[in-house]
Design a protein around this motif. Structure first.
Motif, PDB file in Angstrom:
ATOM      1  N   GLY A 127       6.808 -56.457 -19.018  1.00  0.00           N
ATOM      2  CA  GLY A 127       5.696 -55.640 -19.489  1.00  0.00           C
ATOM      3  C   GLY A 127       5.699 -55.448 -20.996  1.00  0.00           C
ATOM      4  N   ALA A 128       6.887 -55.430 -21.584  1.00  0.00           N
ATOM      5  CA  ALA A 128       6.995 -55.260 -23.040  1.00  0.00           C
ATOM      6  C   ALA A 128       6.776 -56.567 -23.788  1.00  0.00           C
ATOM      7  N   GLY A 129       6.620 -57.672 -23.044  1.00  0.00           N
ATOM      8  CA  GLY A 129       6.362 -58.952 -23.682  1.00  0.00           C
ATOM      9  C   GLY A 129       7.582 -59.640 -24.243  1.00  0.00           C
ATOM     10  N   LEU A 130       8.772 -59.236 -23.812  1.00  0.00           N
ATOM     11  CA  LEU A 130       9.998 -59.852 -24.327  1.00  0.00           C
ATOM     12  C   LEU A 130      10.322 -61.161 -23.630  1.00  0.00           C
ATOM     13  N   VAL A 131       9.967 -61.257 -22.343  1.00  0.00           N
ATOM     14  CA  VAL A 131      10.235 -62.472 -21.567  1.00  0.00           C
ATOM     15  C   VAL A 131       9.026 -62.777 -20.689  1.00  0.00           C
ATOM     16  N   LYS A 132       8.941 -64.042 -20.227  1.00  0.00           N
ATOM     17  CA  LYS A 132       7.841 -64.434 -19.337  1.00  0.00           C
ATOM     18  C   LYS A 132       8.077 -63.905 -17.925  1.00  0.00           C
ATOM     19  N   SER A 133       9.322 -63.977 -17.472  1.00  0.00           N
ATOM     20  CA  SER A 133       9.686 -63.446 -16.161  1.00  0.00           C
ATOM     21  C   SER A 133      11.166 -63.123 -16.181  1.00  0.00           C
ATOM     22  N   LEU A 134      11.605 -62.320 -15.211  1.00  0.00           N
ATOM     23  CA  LEU A 134      13.020 -61.964 -15.159  1.00  0.00           C
ATOM     24  C   LEU A 134      13.870 -63.180 -14.800  1.00  0.00           C
ATOM     25  N   ARG A 135      13.372 -64.005 -13.890  1.00  0.00           N
ATOM     26  CA  ARG A 135      14.139 -65.166 -13.441  1.00  0.00           C
ATOM     27  C   ARG A 135      14.190 -66.261 -14.502  1.00  0.00           C
ATOM     28  N   GLU A 136      13.077 -66.469 -15.186  1.00  0.00           N
ATOM     29  CA  GLU A 136      13.007 -67.507 -16.211  1.00  0.00           C
ATOM     30  C   GLU A 136      12.407 -66.913 -17.489  1.00  0.00           C
ATOM     31  N   PRO A 137      13.260 -66.370 -18.360  1.00  0.00           N
ATOM     32  CA  PRO A 137      12.777 -65.696 -19.577  1.00  0.00           C
ATOM     33  C   PRO A 137      11.862 -66.575 -20.430  1.00  0.00           C
ATOM     34  N   GLY A 138      12.228 -67.851 -20.570  1.00  0.00           N
ATOM     35  CA  GLY A 138      11.320 -68.801 -21.183  1.00  0.00           C
ATOM     36  C   GLY A 138      11.310 -68.876 -22.693  1.00  0.00           C
ATOM     37  N   GLY A 139      11.791 -67.870 -23.393  1.00  0.00           N
ATOM     38  CA  GLY A 139      11.761 -67.897 -24.855  1.00  0.00           C
ATOM     39  C   GLY A 139      13.152 -67.882 -25.450  1.00  0.00           C
ATOM     40  N   ASN A 140      13.324 -67.137 -26.526  1.00  0.00           N
ATOM     41  CA  ASN A 140      14.624 -67.068 -27.195  1.00  0.00           C
ATOM     42  C   ASN A 140      15.362 -65.769 -26.882  1.00  0.00           C
ATOM     43  N   ALA A 141      14.885 -65.029 -25.858  1.00  0.00           N
ATOM     44  CA  ALA A 141      15.504 -63.739 -25.542  1.00  0.00           C
ATOM     45  C   ALA A 141      15.800 -63.608 -24.051  1.00  0.00           C
ATOM     46  N   THR A 142      16.884 -62.911 -23.760  1.00  0.00           N
ATOM     47  CA  THR A 142      17.238 -62.533 -22.393  1.00  0.00           C
ATOM     48  C   THR A 142      18.196 -61.354 -22.495  1.00  0.00           C
ATOM     49  N   GLY A 143      18.607 -60.832 -21.343  1.00  0.00           N
ATOM     50  CA  GLY A 143      19.531 -59.705 -21.404  1.00  0.00           C
ATOM     51  C   GLY A 143      19.506 -58.829 -20.177  1.00  0.00           C
ATOM     52  N   MET A 144      19.602 -57.516 -20.396  1.00  0.00           N
ATOM     53  CA  MET A 144      19.749 -56.543 -19.319  1.00  0.00           C
ATOM     54  C   MET A 144      18.507 -55.656 -19.189  1.00  0.00           C
ATOM     55  N   SER A 145      18.008 -55.547 -17.973  1.00  0.00           N
ATOM     56  CA  SER A 145      16.954 -54.575 -17.688  1.00  0.00           C
ATOM     57  C   SER A 145      17.613 -53.251 -17.323  1.00  0.00           C
ATOM     58  N   PRO A 175       4.454 -41.110 -24.152  1.00  0.00           N
ATOM     59  CA  PRO A 175       3.499 -42.115 -23.658  1.00  0.00           C
ATOM     60  C   PRO A 175       3.408 -43.354 -24.534  1.00  0.00           C
ATOM     61  N   ASP A 176       3.944 -43.300 -25.754  1.00  0.00           N
ATOM     62  CA  ASP A 176       3.878 -44.449 -26.649  1.00  0.00           C
ATOM     63  C   ASP A 176       5.014 -45.448 -26.425  1.00  0.00           C
ATOM     64  N   THR A 177       5.948 -45.124 -25.534  1.00  0.00           N
ATOM     65  CA  THR A 177       7.080 -46.005 -25.267  1.00  0.00           C
ATOM     66  C   THR A 177       6.767 -46.924 -24.092  1.00  0.00           C
ATOM     67  N   PRO A 178       7.000 -48.236 -24.217  1.00  0.00           N
ATOM     68  CA  PRO A 178       6.695 -49.163 -23.120  1.00  0.00           C
ATOM     69  C   PRO A 178       7.362 -48.784 -21.801  1.00  0.00           C
ATOM     70  N   TYR A 179       8.566 -48.252 -21.889  1.00  0.00           N
ATOM     71  CA  TYR A 179       9.314 -47.877 -20.688  1.00  0.00           C
ATOM     72  C   TYR A 179       8.582 -46.823 -19.868  1.00  0.00           C
ATOM     73  N   THR A 180       7.895 -45.910 -20.548  1.00  0.00           N
ATOM     74  CA  THR A 180       7.298 -44.757 -19.885  1.00  0.00           C
ATOM     75  C   THR A 180       6.278 -45.153 -18.828  1.00  0.00           C
ATOM     76  N   ALA A 181       5.445 -46.124 -19.117  1.00  0.00           N
ATOM     77  CA  ALA A 181       4.389 -46.519 -18.181  1.00  0.00           C
ATOM     78  C   ALA A 181       4.959 -46.972 -16.842  1.00  0.00           C
ATOM     79  N   LEU A 182       5.988 -47.810 -16.898  1.00  0.00           N
ATOM     80  CA  LEU A 182       6.588 -48.293 -15.658  1.00  0.00           C
ATOM     81  C   LEU A 182       7.336 -47.181 -14.932  1.00  0.00           C
ATOM     82  N   ALA A 183       8.085 -46.381 -15.680  1.00  0.00           N
ATOM     83  CA  ALA A 183       8.841 -45.281 -15.068  1.00  0.00           C
ATOM     84  C   ALA A 183       7.903 -44.270 -14.420  1.00  0.00           C
ATOM     85  N   LEU A 184       6.789 -43.996 -15.079  1.00  0.00           N
ATOM     86  CA  LEU A 184       5.821 -43.037 -14.548  1.00  0.00           C
ATOM     87  C   LEU A 184       5.177 -43.562 -13.268  1.00  0.00           C
ATOM     88  N   LYS A 185       4.923 -44.852 -13.233  1.00  0.00           N
ATOM     89  CA  LYS A 185       4.369 -45.466 -12.022  1.00  0.00           C
ATOM     90  C   LYS A 185       5.317 -45.275 -10.847  1.00  0.00           C
TER      91      LYS A 185
END
Length: 330
Positions: A127-145, A175-185
């Protein structure tokens, strides 16, 4: 030539081809790996990042020998992250680590699309746009959710155990933090199933935190759930002091919140997450691509109860709940 001298000469000559690979290996082991770390919060190098550094040492990385540790912190000032990320990138690290939260890794990715990035505790990497998917990040970044599907329900259940009767829960978030939207859901879904009323109180800055808590008290909240957010962590002591004064039980995420005087902390085992992040750094330094390393989700969680705070609030913690805690602070 004496026989002993001749044997020594032949033995030395025979040893040369064997010694050369070992010498080459020794030179390779002393290669300087530059590992950069971009922190949002102050003191991350001695708190959140400490298990990561310990794991890197276990894996054979020694600062001053085969590792250069380039650490920069925004000291809680989000506006400094872009500048610090650019400084780290200009130094040419082999790996860039994005510290606690989502904002530091986002700044790192904005600064480079070529240097491998390992993030350590992002709530919603997709959701934050860091990776394409959890299984296949696809770019130059990966790590821990840092977010799991059932964590919201567990926190609400803990609050209901402390204050029975499904009374109003105040949710404090930015509400301005990307994490909040998912946590609130997730909170909405869990609260609906559990039939627990809740109201969200926003705080976008540290100055807004006291007013948000006062609004929650005026609304008749019986307990509070505090989202993991840089702004709220920056105002942690204010939150702890204010809810204590109002005798309002509150649950947090990171263990450090309970250690600072918060009543309960429940969340992913951060120590384990940062150690896995170190393993990812090692894999990348050995040639792995971040694009092929799946984002790891938390599987182990910690429940920390501050019994001193419970006594000050006049709360009685059940023996069952105490027995289920990973740590009890007295």
């Amino acid at each position: 030539m004496k026989r002993r001298e001749f044997i020594g000469l032949v033995g030395g000559a025979a040893a040369l081809p064997i010694l050369q690979p070992f010498a080459a290996q020794a030179q390779q082991s002393t290669k300087q790996h530059r590992i950069a770390y971009l922190a949002l919060l102050s003191g991350e190098n001695t708190t959140y990042a400490k298990p990561l550094l310990q794991r890197l040492q276990e894996l054979g990385y020694r600062e001053g020998q085969n590792m250069v540790w380039d650490y920069r912190s925004a000291e809680g000032r989000t506006e400094l992250l872009a500048q610090l990320a650019s400084e780290l990138v200009r130094a040419g690290p082999d790996v860039l680590i994005g510290g606690w939260g989502t904002l530091a890794p986002k700044a790192a990715i904005a600064a480079t699309r070529s240097i491998p990035i390992v993030f350590t505790s992002v709530g919603d990497p997709v959701g934050a746009g860091l990776v394409k998917s959890l299984r296949e990040p696809g770019g130059n970044a990966t790590g821990m959710s840092a977010l799991a599907a059932d964590i919201a329900a567990k926190k609400l259940q803990l609050l209901n155990d402390l204050v029975p009767g499904r009374k109003l829960v105040a949710v404090l978030g930015n509400p301005d933090t990307p994490y909040t939207a998912l946590a609130l859901k997730q909170i909405k879904t869990a609260a609906t199933i559990m039939e627990m009323p809740f109201t969200v109180f926003d705080a976008r800055t540290v100055d807004e935190v006291p007013r948000a808590i006062d609004r929650a008290i005026d609304a008749g909240a019986a307990s509070m759930l505090v989202f993991e957010d840089p702004v709220l962590l920056g105002a942690l002591q204010q939150i702890i002091d204010r809810v204590a004064k109002a005798r309002l039980p509150a649950i947090f995420g990171p263990r450090e919140c309970a250690a600072a005087g918060g009543l309960i902390a429940y969340g992913p085992d951060q120590k384990r997450a940062y150690r896995i992040a170190a393993d990812y750094v090692d894999k990348i330094l050995r040639g792995a691509s971040p694009a092929s390393l799946p984002v790891q989700q938390p599987t182990k969680f910690e429940l920390i109860i501050n019994l001193n705070t419970a006594r000050e609030l006049g709360l009685s913690i059940s023996p069952t709940l105490l027995a289920s805690a990973d740590e009890v602070i007295e």
